[in-house]
Design a protein around this motif. Sequence first.
Motif, PDB file in Angstrom:
ATOM      1  N   ASN A   9       0.796  -1.229   0.000  1.00 58.51           N
ATOM      2  CA  ASN A   9       0.000   0.000   0.000  1.00 58.51           C
ATOM      3  C   ASN A   9       0.822   1.269   0.000  1.00 58.51           C
ATOM      4  O   ASN A   9       0.479   2.242   0.649  1.00 58.51           O
ATOM      5  N   ASP A  11       1.269   4.004  -2.152  1.00 61.32           N
ATOM      6  CA  ASP A  11       0.538   4.381  -3.364  1.00 61.32           C
ATOM      7  C   ASP A  11       1.070   5.596  -4.078  1.00 61.32           C
ATOM      8  O   ASP A  11       0.703   5.858  -5.213  1.00 61.32           O
ATOM      9  N   LYS A  60       4.901   5.414   8.640  1.00 64.97           N
ATOM     10  CA  LYS A  60       3.469   5.552   8.932  1.00 64.97           C
ATOM     11  C   LYS A  60       3.062   7.006   9.047  1.00 64.97           C
ATOM     12  O   LYS A  60       1.932   7.372   8.746  1.00 64.97           O
ATOM     13  N   VAL A  62       4.145   9.398   7.287  1.00 66.20           N
ATOM     14  CA  VAL A  62       3.944   9.944   5.945  1.00 66.20           C
ATOM     15  C   VAL A  62       2.711   9.322   5.288  1.00 66.20           C
ATOM     16  O   VAL A  62       1.887  10.002   4.708  1.00 66.20           O
ATOM     17  N   PRO A  64      -0.098   6.620   6.382  1.00 67.00           N
ATOM     18  CA  PRO A  64      -0.594   5.720   7.427  1.00 67.00           C
ATOM     19  C   PRO A  64      -1.075   4.369   6.905  1.00 67.00           C
ATOM     20  O   PRO A  64      -1.085   3.400   7.645  1.00 67.00           O
ATOM     21  N   ASP A  65      -1.442   4.310   5.625  1.00 66.61           N
ATOM     22  CA  ASP A  65      -1.995   3.056   5.112  1.00 66.61           C
ATOM     23  C   ASP A  65      -0.928   2.011   4.801  1.00 66.61           C
ATOM     24  O   ASP A  65      -1.228   0.853   4.592  1.00 66.61           O
TER      25      ASP A  65
END
Lengths: 70, 637
Positions: A9, A11, A60, A62, A64-65
Motif C-alpha cells: 500500500n 501508493d 506511517k 507519511v 498511514p496506510d
Amino acid sequence: MTKTYRVHNLDCANCAAKMERALNKLDGVNSASVNFFAQKITVDADDPDAVMPAVKKACKKVEPDMEIVC
Amino acid sequence: MSKSKKNLLRIIICLVAFAVVFSCYLALEDKLPWWGWLMAFVVVYIGIGYDVLWKAARNIVRGQVFDENFLMCVATLGAFALGIYRGASGLDAEGFEEACAVLLFYQVGEWFQSYATGKSRKSIASLMDIRPDYANVKRGGSAVKVDPSDVDIGEDVVINPGEKVPLDGVVVRGSTALDTKALTGESLPREVSEGDEVISGCINLSTQIEVRASKKFYDSTASKILDLVENASSKKSKAENFITQFAKYYTPVVVIAALLLAVVPGAITGDWSTWVYRALSFLVVSCPCALVISIPLSFFAGLGAASKHGILVKGSNYLEKFNRANTFVFDKTGTLTKGNFAVVKIMPEHDAENVLRLAAVAEQGSSHPIARSIIETYGKAVETDYTLTAVAGAGVVAARNGDVICCGNDRLMAQNGIEYVKETGRGTVVYVAQNGKFVGSLLIADEIKEESRHVVGELNGMGCKTVMLTGDNEAIAASVAEEIGLTGYKASLLPQNKVEEVDGMLAEQGKRDVLCFVGDGINDAPVIMRSDVGIAMGGVGSDAAIEASDIVLMNDDLRALPLAKRVAKKTMAVVIQNIVFSVAVKIAILILSALGIANMWIAVFGDVGVAVLAILNAVRCLKINAESSARVPKSAV
C-alpha cells in the motif's frame, strides 16, 4: 548491514520520496532508500532490526496506510 | 473487488451524480436559492472527496502540512467558501460546480495515474521475473514441493519441463534444453546433460532432469541477480536527485506564492474573490507528482529493458553516465578475442591437411594450449606409435621406424638444419618438417570474436574512442587493432600497467568525458573498479566480476555494448523530455492562472494530466530494439 523489506500500500511516489528523506534522518540509520516501483525499502543500519520500530513509525507518519512486511 | 476497481466504481457513480446535479443547475438555476444548490453540490463533493478530506485531516494532525490531499482540500473548500461568500453578499453564487469538478478530475487523474504506474511497474517487474517459486526436492524416495530456500547443498531437485531451475547445481540425471533468455538475453536454448552445471532462473524446456544443488538458494545466480536489480534503484542518478531536491522546494514555494497572490493584489484592488480564486488554482498545481513518479519510472523502465537483454546495470547513475561514455577501453584476451588459441592459418608447401596431421601427431602428448589447439583443429585420431621427444624451448620431435617429424619454432628448424620459409604474423608460428624436409607452417593465435569488429565499428560510429590494452607484443597488438578497427591500443602491458594506463587516461580526459573499461572480470577487477563505468562480460557465475563492475553483460557477447548504449540514450532522452515537459506545463499554468487566463479546470489538468502523460512516456524506455539501426556489413560477420 543492509536489509530489504517489502512494503504494501505504498501508493504515491512523492510519499515514497518523503519517507526516504525521513528515514535518512533517523538515528542509527546509515542510509535508506524507498523503491516505489519495486515496493521495497532498503535500510542500511548497524542493527537493522533495532531501528525497525523507528523506521515503521517514520513511514506511517507519511503514509498511514502503508505496511512493512518483515 | 480490488481497491482500484472500487475506486473506479465510485468515480463513475460520482461522475453520473455530478452530471445530473450540474445539468439541473444549468436548467433550473433560478428555481432554487443558492444555498439549495450548495447543499446538492456538497453531497456530490463529499461522495467524491471524503477520502481526500479524511487523509488531509489526518495528515495535518501528523504534521504533514504540504500534502497533496491537504492542498486539494484547501483549493476546493476555498472555492466553496468563495461561492458562499458571494451568495451571502447577494452576488451570483458560482464556483460550487467547479469545486466538485476539480476534485472529480483530480480523482480520475489519480486513479489513472495509479493504474498506469501499477501496469508499468508490473510489466517491468515481469521482465526480471526469474525468481523460482518452489523446488521439487527428493526426500525419502519421493519429490516434495518446498520453498527453494529450504533446499540444502547436495540434495537432488527434480525439474519438470516448464519449471524454473530453483538453485545452481549439476545435472545428475537426464538431458534437456534450457531457456536462459531471462538471465542472458540469449534466445538460443542451451543444451545440458549429465555432469553439466546449470544456473538458477533458467527454464527447463523439454524433458525432466534432476539437479544436485551446489549452492544454497541465497547464493544462487537468480537470487544474486535479483538482489542486484532490486538494489539498482538505490543508486540514484543526478536527474533523480535533481527531482527530489526540486520536489522538496516546489510545493512550499508554490503555496507561499499562492498566499502572496491572494493577499497582495487582493488588498491593493479590494477585489478579494478574483485573487483568492486565482491563488486557489495555484494550489491545484502544487504537487510535483508528475516528476516524482515519471523520472524514477523512466530509469526503472530503462534498467528493466537492459536486463531483458542480459545487461545488468547496477544503478540509474551508471545508466546516466554510460549515456555519456565516449571512451571504451577493452581488455584484449577474453573480451575482444575468445581467449582460446586456434590454428588461424596454414601455410603449406604442398598439402595443408598433411601439415596439420603431422603437427597433430607430434603434439599429441602435450597439454600446452598451442598443442591442444592443433589437435583440436585436426579433430581426427592420429597414429599413437610414435616416440615423442620434447626439445625444451623449441618443440617436439616424433620418430617411428626412421620416419622423423620435427614440429616447433624456428630454433628447432635451425638445430636440425632444415631449410624453412620464415613466417611472421599475428600469433605464434609453428613449423613442421618431415624427414629433414620442410612441409609447411601453422599460425596459431587467439581468435577474434566474430562480433568484435562490428561492435567496435558501431561504437566508433557513435563518436567513441576505442582502445585495447594487452600484454601481447607490439606486432600482435597492432595487427589485432587494425583487424578490429580500434582507434588505439597499448601493447606489452603487465596487469599492474593496465591500472596505470587507465589512471593516465582518466587524468587526461575532460570533465564531461566518461571512460568505460570492458573486461572479462577475471584478472582486471582493479581496472574495472578504477574506471568511470566498469563493465564485466560473461557475468554468469563470476562473483568477482559482478562485485567489481557497474554494468554486467550476462552473455559473453560484445553486441550488448551498443545495445546498452542505445538503452541509456533512450532513457536519458525520455527523462529530459519528462522534466522539461512537466516543469514547463506547470510553470505555464502558474503564469496563466496568475493572469486569470487559466481556471481551476486547466490547473487540475496541469497536475494529473501531465503526470499521466509523463508516465506513458516513461514506459517508452521499455521498447528497445535488439537489432542495431545500422546495417551489419557482410564482411564484419
